[in-house]
Design an enzyme around this catalytic site. Sequence first.
Site, mmCIF file in Angstrom:
data_model
loop_
_atom_site.group_PDB
_atom_site.id
_atom_site.type_symbol
_atom_site.label_atom_id
_atom_site.label_comp_id
_atom_site.label_asym_id
_atom_site.label_seq_id
_atom_site.Cartn_x
_atom_site.Cartn_y
_atom_site.Cartn_z
ATOM 1 N N ARG A 34 0.839 -1.216 0.000
ATOM 2 C CA ARG A 34 0.000 0.000 0.000
ATOM 3 C C ARG A 34 0.869 1.259 0.000
ATOM 4 O O ARG A 34 0.580 2.221 -0.707
ATOM 5 C CB ARG A 34 -0.904 0.030 1.227
ATOM 6 C CG ARG A 34 -2.069 -0.890 1.166
ATOM 7 C CD ARG A 34 -3.322 -0.161 0.768
ATOM 8 N NE ARG A 34 -4.432 -1.105 0.732
ATOM 9 C CZ ARG A 34 -5.658 -0.783 0.400
ATOM 10 N NH1 ARG A 34 -5.941 0.461 0.067
ATOM 11 N NH2 ARG A 34 -6.612 -1.679 0.384
ATOM 12 N N HIS A 37 2.644 1.566 -3.411
ATOM 13 C CA HIS A 37 1.668 1.922 -4.439
ATOM 14 C C HIS A 37 1.226 3.380 -4.296
ATOM 15 O O HIS A 37 1.107 4.114 -5.283
ATOM 16 C CB HIS A 37 0.455 0.991 -4.355
ATOM 17 C CG HIS A 37 -0.558 1.226 -5.422
ATOM 18 N ND1 HIS A 37 -1.716 1.949 -5.203
ATOM 19 C CD2 HIS A 37 -0.582 0.858 -6.728
ATOM 20 C CE1 HIS A 37 -2.413 2.001 -6.327
ATOM 21 N NE2 HIS A 37 -1.760 1.356 -7.266
#
Length: 198
Positions: A34, A37
């Site tokens: 996460r 990204h």
Amino acid sequence: MRTPHPIEVESYRILRAACGTHGLPPRSRDVVERMVHTSADESWCADLILDESALAAGAAALDSGAPLVVDAETVSAGIAAYPALCLMESEAAYDISVRTGITLPAAGFQLAASRVADGAVWVAGSSPTALWELLRLAEGGVLRPALVIGLPAGFVGAAEAKAALRRSGLPSISNVSAKGGAVVAAAAVNALLYGDIY
């Protein structure tokens, strides 16, 4: 579960190949992926310090509805599906800051500790001074967090505050370098809330 967009699928394929996250434990993988990204910064893979049991405890706390305390509204803005307590902009925090000389984020954490002493997830994603204040409060027995997400950015005191967090023994997410910020701190919370996106 939502169907990810093809661009998101391709993005995760690229980052997984670049970072080699397939061998990580599930919660650690979720957090790393996460954050990478969100920031398009592969260097997080080598910079993060994660403990799978601490991440599991934080995820369980959130799953049970534990309070989520953040040091700045910029952190809570990135967490859409979970209420966050942020007191740095309150009049009481301002009064504490003026009286004691500590920063508003630190004053907000001091206030929050009087309301949420045990079992909360605490996020310092903006201010190293808030993280220092949390450590002072925890050392004094004022609060016992389920998890501390210590990812503030800054050239003055950020890396040092995160190193002190690791030395404290509190369950935590942190990184070695001075980089960080509200966006990646929110991404770490979202990883604990949602797990793997697909």
